[in-house]
Design a protein around this motif. Structure first.
Motif, mmCIF file in Angstrom:
data_model
loop_
_atom_site.group_PDB
_atom_site.id
_atom_site.type_symbol
_atom_site.label_atom_id
_atom_site.label_comp_id
_atom_site.label_asym_id
_atom_site.label_seq_id
_atom_site.Cartn_x
_atom_site.Cartn_y
_atom_site.Cartn_z
ATOM 1 N N LEU A 159 0.768 -1.290 -0.024
ATOM 2 C CA LEU A 159 -0.045 0.034 0.046
ATOM 3 C C LEU A 159 1.049 1.274 -0.048
ATOM 4 O O LEU A 159 0.582 2.237 -0.701
ATOM 5 C CB LEU A 159 -0.969 0.080 1.034
ATOM 6 C CG LEU A 159 -1.795 1.265 1.362
ATOM 7 C CD1 LEU A 159 -2.809 1.205 0.249
ATOM 8 C CD2 LEU A 159 -2.629 0.712 2.545
ATOM 9 N N ALA A 160 1.847 1.238 0.776
ATOM 10 C CA ALA A 160 2.867 2.416 0.758
ATOM 11 C C ALA A 160 3.261 2.779 -0.444
ATOM 12 O O ALA A 160 3.222 3.959 -1.014
ATOM 13 C CB ALA A 160 3.875 2.267 1.829
ATOM 14 N N ALA A 161 3.828 1.624 -1.136
ATOM 15 C CA ALA A 161 4.469 1.993 -2.388
ATOM 16 C C ALA A 161 3.397 2.292 -3.527
ATOM 17 O O ALA A 161 3.883 3.272 -4.351
ATOM 18 C CB ALA A 161 5.323 0.871 -2.859
ATOM 19 N N LEU A 162 2.362 1.824 -3.572
ATOM 20 C CA LEU A 162 1.110 2.250 -4.376
ATOM 21 C C LEU A 162 0.919 3.728 -4.320
ATOM 22 O O LEU A 162 0.879 4.510 -5.189
ATOM 23 C CB LEU A 162 -0.081 1.501 -3.869
ATOM 24 C CG LEU A 162 -1.412 2.123 -4.771
ATOM 25 C CD1 LEU A 162 -1.024 1.552 -6.160
ATOM 26 C CD2 LEU A 162 -2.440 1.211 -4.473
ATOM 27 N N ILE A 163 0.787 4.198 -2.937
ATOM 28 C CA ILE A 163 0.441 5.632 -2.607
ATOM 29 C C ILE A 163 1.727 6.621 -3.188
ATOM 30 O O ILE A 163 1.513 7.513 -4.048
ATOM 31 C CB ILE A 163 0.188 6.074 -1.303
ATOM 32 C CG1 ILE A 163 -1.208 5.165 -1.099
ATOM 33 C CG2 ILE A 163 0.195 7.449 -1.072
ATOM 34 C CD1 ILE A 163 -1.822 5.255 0.196
ATOM 35 N N ARG A 164 2.971 6.275 -2.721
ATOM 36 C CA ARG A 164 4.131 7.097 -2.806
ATOM 37 C C ARG A 164 4.747 7.003 -4.069
ATOM 38 O O ARG A 164 5.022 8.051 -4.571
ATOM 39 C CB ARG A 164 5.310 6.489 -1.771
ATOM 40 C CG ARG A 164 6.573 7.478 -1.767
ATOM 41 C CD ARG A 164 7.669 6.762 -1.134
ATOM 42 N NE ARG A 164 7.240 6.654 0.398
ATOM 43 C CZ ARG A 164 7.365 5.445 0.884
ATOM 44 N NH1 ARG A 164 7.085 4.385 0.315
ATOM 45 N NH2 ARG A 164 6.695 5.560 2.305
ATOM 46 N N ASP A 165 4.678 5.916 -4.714
ATOM 47 C CA ASP A 165 5.180 6.015 -6.218
ATOM 48 C C ASP A 165 4.115 5.882 -7.455
ATOM 49 O O ASP A 165 4.352 6.342 -8.468
ATOM 50 C CB ASP A 165 5.947 4.534 -6.253
ATOM 51 C CG ASP A 165 7.271 4.314 -5.292
ATOM 52 O OD1 ASP A 165 7.435 5.623 -4.554
ATOM 53 O OD2 ASP A 165 7.505 3.220 -4.926
ATOM 54 N N GLY A 166 2.838 5.440 -7.012
ATOM 55 C CA GLY A 166 2.044 5.341 -8.020
ATOM 56 C C GLY A 166 0.867 6.388 -8.048
ATOM 57 O O GLY A 166 0.772 7.106 -8.945
#
Length: 355
Positions: A159-166
């Motif tokens: 979830l964190a990568a989805l928000i931060r990077d995506g």
């Protein structure tokens, strides 16, 4: 088609402009008086009518406000200058690396455990974020495929990568495409709905697999702030940090925020502000909440309103902050660690006895 019908087809009501740009009717009227723009014509009933050129300028102005510019510095500028500033803002956004929130802890912050002060991991450069593919699906109106593609990235990277990077990258692309007239309002709304549904589903799964811990955080916006996506992204990071969250949605009156904070016995009230909000109104709302909430309840304020991040001067600089600014999503992780290092959960204290 006659010239009169063409002219009528290219006019927009003030409600149309509000829906398209997110600028409130009151804001548009104030700018008209204060800055001499926009300059709407009037129809037979005296209602304001805006042409396409003014709508385009207002879109670019809104974008610059989101980038941190003040209304007084951009509202009266011609389109050419707005485009120049917009290009500069995009270049700075690409070139400026995200700061590490561990480096931004206030000097007065109590000592934190070593694990809280270590440098937070940066986004994995190996993650190939398929933003172009997602944009193509959005333009082709493939809502189901867009949702599935973003969910696949979520399952692969978290979830964190989805928000931060995506999601953040997509927000920029969607906003710029809308600004350039390459996306319609309904397409931007569709994207927002897809992301909100995905984040809510992901948060529910995270919460079901780990126990809730203090602080208990109440999330909302004040009246006049209708934007919910940033608030939902912030809640996602709080859930990942194990916080117990209470989400009220947007535009909650101040007395109801205070009442809800008491009813749920929260430890933190978290608010989101966009750059469109008047800085004086933002600071006034925060000051009113600080006066009405118990001293033990912290206020966290995030978003793109520049007034949130001005350093206090004079005696206030040495006092406890009236609110804690959250300029980056990773600041939430730091804020949670700071709170847990020195605070006592309000809902863990015995309830006051009835008189």
């Amino acid at each position: 088609m006659t010239s009169s019908s063409l002219s009528a087809a290219t006019r927009h009501t003030i409600a149309d402009v509000e829906r398209d740009t997110g600028l409130s009717k009151d804001t548009l009227r104030v700018w008209e008086r204060r800055y001499g723009f926009p300059t709407p014509e009037r129809d037979a009933l005296g209602e304001r009518q805006y042409d396409d050129a003014q709508l385009l300028r207002l879109r670019h102005i809104r974008r610059l406000l989101d980038a941190g510019h003040r209304p007084g510095g951009v509202v009266a500028l011609p389109l050419e200058k707005l485009l120049e500033l917009g290009t500069q803002a995009q270049r700075e956004q690409i070139q400026t690396p995200p700061r590490n929130p561990a480096d931004a802890l206030p000097a007065a912050c109590p000592a934190l455990p070593a694990r809280a002060r270590r440098r937070l991991p940066a986004a994995d450069a190996a993650h190939a974020v398929p933003v172009e593919h997602w944009m193509q699906l959005l333009r082709q109106h493939q809502a189901h495929d867009l949702r599935r593609a973003m969910n696949q990235y979520l399952l692969a990277h978290g979830l964190a990568a989805l928000i931060r990077d995506g999601v953040i990258a997509m927000n920029v692309r969607v906003g710029q495409s809308w600004l350039d007239g390459q996306l319609a309002v309904f397409e931007e709304h569709l994207y927002t709905e897809v992301v909100q549904a995905l984040l809510r589903s992901a948060m529910a799964q995270v919460a079901a697999n780990q126990p809730r811990q203090p602080p208990r955080v109440l999330l909302t916006t004040v009246p006049g702030e209708p934007h919910a996506l940033g608030l939902l992204m912030a809640e996602s990071f709080m859930v990942l940090a194990g916080c117990d969250t209470v989400a009220l949605g947007v535009q909650t009156p101040l007395p109801d925020i205070v009442a809800a904070a008491s009813a749920y016995r929260v430890d933190v009230v978290a608010l989101s502000f966009t750059a469109v909000q008047n800085p004086r109104d933002v600071l006034a709302a925060l000051a009113q909440l600080r006066e009405r909430l118990p001293a033990s309840v912290e206020i966290w304020a995030g978003g793109q309103c520049p007034a949130l991040y001005r350093q206090p001067r004079g005696p206030r600089a040495t006092q406890a902050p009236a609110f804690w600014p959250m300029g980056q999503l990773d600041d939430i992780t730091t804020g949670v660690a700071r709170w847990r290092a020195g605070a006592v959960p309000l809902h863990a204290q015995p309830a006051p006895e009835a008189a």
